[in-house]
Design a protein around this motif. Sequence first.
Motif, PDB file in Angstrom:
ATOM      1  N   TRP A  21       0.798  -1.225   0.000  1.00 45.16           N
ATOM      2  CA  TRP A  21       0.000   0.000   0.000  1.00 45.16           C
ATOM      3  C   TRP A  21       0.840   1.289   0.000  1.00 45.16           C
ATOM      4  O   TRP A  21       0.618   2.175  -0.836  1.00 45.16           O
ATOM      5  N   PRO A  22       1.842   1.415   0.881  1.00 44.19           N
ATOM      6  CA  PRO A  22       2.618   2.666   0.899  1.00 44.19           C
ATOM      7  C   PRO A  22       3.316   2.940  -0.434  1.00 44.19           C
ATOM      8  O   PRO A  22       3.454   4.092  -0.846  1.00 44.19           O
ATOM      9  N   LEU A  23       3.715   1.874  -1.123  1.00 45.54           N
ATOM     10  CA  LEU A  23       4.430   2.052  -2.390  1.00 45.54           C
ATOM     11  C   LEU A  23       3.497   2.458  -3.531  1.00 45.54           C
ATOM     12  O   LEU A  23       3.933   2.883  -4.595  1.00 45.54           O
ATOM     13  N   THR A 235      10.123   0.420 -16.292  1.00 46.83           N
ATOM     14  CA  THR A 235      10.051   0.903 -14.910  1.00 46.83           C
ATOM     15  C   THR A 235       9.567  -0.220 -14.004  1.00 46.83           C
ATOM     16  O   THR A 235       8.578  -0.889 -14.296  1.00 46.83           O
ATOM     17  N   GLU A 236      10.286  -0.434 -12.934  1.00 49.61           N
ATOM     18  CA  GLU A 236      10.003  -1.576 -12.066  1.00 49.61           C
ATOM     19  C   GLU A 236       8.656  -1.434 -11.362  1.00 49.61           C
ATOM     20  O   GLU A 236       8.263  -0.347 -10.960  1.00 49.61           O
ATOM     21  N   ASN A 237       7.988  -2.571 -11.193  1.00 49.17           N
ATOM     22  CA  ASN A 237       6.732  -2.657 -10.437  1.00 49.17           C
ATOM     23  C   ASN A 237       7.131  -2.766  -8.958  1.00 49.17           C
ATOM     24  O   ASN A 237       7.188  -3.856  -8.388  1.00 49.17           O
ATOM     25  N   VAL A 238       7.434  -1.603  -8.368  1.00 45.92           N
ATOM     26  CA  VAL A 238       8.013  -1.606  -7.016  1.00 45.92           C
ATOM     27  C   VAL A 238       7.048  -2.236  -6.008  1.00 45.92           C
ATOM     28  O   VAL A 238       7.428  -3.112  -5.224  1.00 45.92           O
ATOM     29  N   ALA A 239       5.799  -1.788  -6.034  1.00 44.66           N
ATOM     30  CA  ALA A 239       4.819  -2.340  -5.090  1.00 44.66           C
ATOM     31  C   ALA A 239       4.658  -3.851  -5.317  1.00 44.66           C
ATOM     32  O   ALA A 239       4.582  -4.629  -4.355  1.00 44.66           O
TER      33      ALA A 239
END
Length: 384
Positions: A21-23, A235-239
């Motif tokens: 969630w925060p990401l 672009t990376e899927n950070v979450a």
Amino acid sequence: MIFLDSAATTPVRREVLEAMWPLLTGDFGNPSSHHELGESAKRALDAARTSVAASLGCRASDVVFTSGGTESDNLAIKGLALAEPRGRHIVTSAIEHEAVLESVDYLARIHGFEVTVLPVDAHGLINLDEARDALRPDTTLCTVMYANNEIGAVQPIAALAELCRAQGVPLHTDAVQAAGWLPLDVAGLGVAALSLSGHKLGAPKGIGVLMVKGRRSLEPVLHGGGQERGKRSGTENVAGAVGFAHALVLAETDRAERAVRIAQLRDDFVADVLARVPAAIFTGPALAATPTRLPNNASFCFPGTSGESLLLELGRAGIICSAGSACAVGSDDVSHVLTAIGIDEAIAQTAVRFSLSGDTTAEQLATVAAEIETAYRAVRSLSG
Ligand code: PLP
């Protein structure tokens, strides 16, 4: 609803969503950006990579985040075969997922690779002597799945890896269905590359991992900004990566206990179904919680019916399962897995797969077995 289709997908776990969630909200930076938000996203991505590496027993630099199992398989197979071709020969098995079979087929069609397809026995298992004989001085890659999505066959990956190592051939394994049920320790398995998919283990759809050991070169499939050390641009899927790392930790926690418990429930369920519908054929490796069958897989053929009709009947009773494999979009094709284990094409059309989760209960399975008997009788009376 009773959900027995975990091999198709799983719900996102609450803890995973909370970690993500925060990401997705305040900390939404692009890890390539040179400002605090970007650097914070990069730290989260690095931490996720370190966590996945710890779960797999490899280095953080061996972990490439992808969009899922299909991309991981494509990248492993095309990437390894095209990067360092010792020759143009690939070894695979007859019951791989389409993501593997189609990638291998692409190399054959477009790049002239020669392919040896290892047959499997009536239980869906490869023969190691045949595998040894298939490896040649010009073999660039061997790709054999860890656990099969339709019949739950678990291949002897560590032994195959030893054969491959003796010949200097990298071994890739599709471990998408193994996650959460079988050990994923990369060193113990001895593989050069391993594919995983987030949505099979409680992370969202659209995130996966390809583990590629050491400094092995990998020809990228996606070209662009050079993310993931140039192995996978975009672009990376950070979450997603953070969710994947959490889900993998949760899947590994209590894995051994879960595998034994669910295998026992599955065994009782299979016995119940076969007692209620004696004409049913249990497909894949034999039971008894042996290491050759995924603990959560129960697959049957119900001669004289159709898998789709049974699925409809069971769906009316609130039971979610799958007719064969759910991975080929709208496909009416007869399962290549069932035909490879010697099941007649007409019988293969009657396949139904039940795949349990760690939350499946004995009560649910008792209900499902009774509903299978009712559905079987209903479909038989319609067709006969
Ligand atoms: N490999 C196996 C064994 C699978 O079962 C699946 C999907 O069911 C895949 C690969 C593809 O994974 P994804 O859905 O993440 O693309």
